[in-house]
Design an enzyme around this catalytic site. Sequence first.
Site: not given
Length: 213
Positions: A5, A103-105, A100
Amino acid sequence: MILCSLVPELPLAALVLRESDAPLARRAVVVEGLPAERKPVRAATAEARSYGICVGMPLRQAEQLCPQALFLAADPGAEAALSRHLLAGLYALAPRVELAAGGEAYLEVAGLGEPMAFAARVAAYLERRLLSRPALGIAAVKSVARIAAGLAATAATASTGDIPVRAVPRGSERSFLAPLSVAEHLAADPALIERLKLFGLRTMGDLARLPLG
């Protein structure tokens, strides 16, 4: 399978979600600092993006495109707090989660039902929490899922419909990556990218076809 995401506007969301700054969401706002600073744009509201401002653009150039924009410094404390809240909410949806720095999951979707249906649940949570749409990628490995999410985000710039999702079926990773630009999708030194171009290596497929030697 891994769900990535992508939340590229985490710095902006951290500012907008502060109660006193809620009206920022409806203004042309650029996040990372003042135009005189030699920094790139980290995030921008939809109003600012309508003037051509994009992430990575020098702040001075952003000011030239939209002089009336409000330029704000990022709030690391607010970002860290928001990241903790996001992580807690995602753990309620999946037992294995990684958030991370960019900003990504990443969420492991095995055993959590049909992947696209699970992606819809994740997207609904993030959109409700961030007041903006995330972009999602699904693949067998993290790196491919991250690229798929980035492509979904790009395709969504002109769309106002459903949450953008790009799924890469297991076993199709090579064909998915082959036509993609090395410069855009391979994390490497800019000088190396230029050298690859001199050898005619412009796509991921070009690199993959090289002999190991």
